[in-house]
Enzyme design. Structure first.
Site: not given
Length: 261
Positions: A12, A15, A36, A52-53, A118, A158, A162
């Site tokens: 990643g 960005s 990335d 591409d994960l 997160s 999401y 996490k």
């Protein structure tokens, strides 16, 4: 603590928090390998590997390109809930785990793995059955069926990814201890990155309430130094730990959940 002379892989890195982490590590004397789907800006890393994960074949090719002699891995690549539940879980958990486990033989003794979790994962103790099922899953093509079974929609995906990442990291607190390899987490709160608007769009009133409580959103500059520290030798006895970097939001949420605010 210094990272000078270390070779550190950052996913990643094109960005947001990943890019800032790569810059901080480079400034500290590390050699950064950016992994990335997009090429990072010039000067962000010493080397770039496309991946591409969400695709196991792409992950295997990227691991081969990384090579040996790795001192650290920062798993920062991730997708917001607007990208859809299947893609989010593939990239944020299955792909992250696949890449990490495949690249482990390339690590030097004493290497550090830092996973970006997160504040969204704070509810993991309430999701044990679904988390157990996701951690047991190895088939990328079966993610949709798992989501159906455990009622995971796009907005939930999401948070769920996490939560699973936090549990998986804690489970592996000592998995590679004989090689001195440790794995930890950093959990930011809302951070001013290109995907912040995706979260606000998905979470609506809930996100707006969080933003009112906070003095400001975080920035990549708030998060990257902590990630870099966890790559340094000074963090050698921190293992399986989830460190909040959220402006106090984690404490706020926990106190309200327990009625002790």
């Amino acid at each position: 603590m210094s990272v000078k002379g270390k070779t550190i892989v950052v996913t990643g890195a094109a960005s947001g928090i990943g890019a800032q982490t790569a810059r901080v590590l480079m400034a500290g004397g590390a050699t950064v390998v950016a992994v990335d789907r997009n090429e990072p800006a010039a000067g962000t890393a010493a080397r770039y590997i496309k991946v591409d994960l969400s695709e196991p074949v792409s992950i295997r090719k990227a691991v081969q390109a990384v090579g040996k002699g790795i001192d650290g891995l920062c798993n920062i690549a991730g997708l917001p809930p607007t990208q859809g539940r299947v893609h989010v879980l593939k990239v944020n958990f299955l792909g992250l785990r696949e890449f990490t486990e495949a690249v482990l033989p390339n690590f030097n003794p004493g290497a550090s793995i830092v996973n970006l979790a997160s504040l969204a994962g704070i509810g993991w103790p309430e999701s044990s059955a679904a988390i157990r099922a996701l951690i047991a899953l190895r088939d990328f093509d079966a993610v949709g069926a798992l989501c159906d079974s455990h009622h995971v929609d796009d907005a939930r995906s999401y948070f769920f990814s996490k939560e699973a990442l936090i549990v998986w990291t804690m489970q592996n607190r000592w998995s590679w201890r004989e090689r001195g390899i440790r794995m930890n987490l950093v959990s930011p709160g809302p951070v001013q990155t290109p995907i912040l608007q995706d979260f606000l769009k998905t979470l609506g009133a809930r996100a707006e309430e969080d933003m009112r409580v906070m003095d400001r959103p975080g920035t990549p500059q708030d998060i990257a130094p902590l990630v870099a520290f966890l790559c340094s030798d000074g963090s050698a006895w921190i293992r399986g730990t989830n460190i909040a970097c959220d402006g106090g939001m984690g404490s706020h949420v926990l106190l309200n959940m327990t009625g002790l605010a």
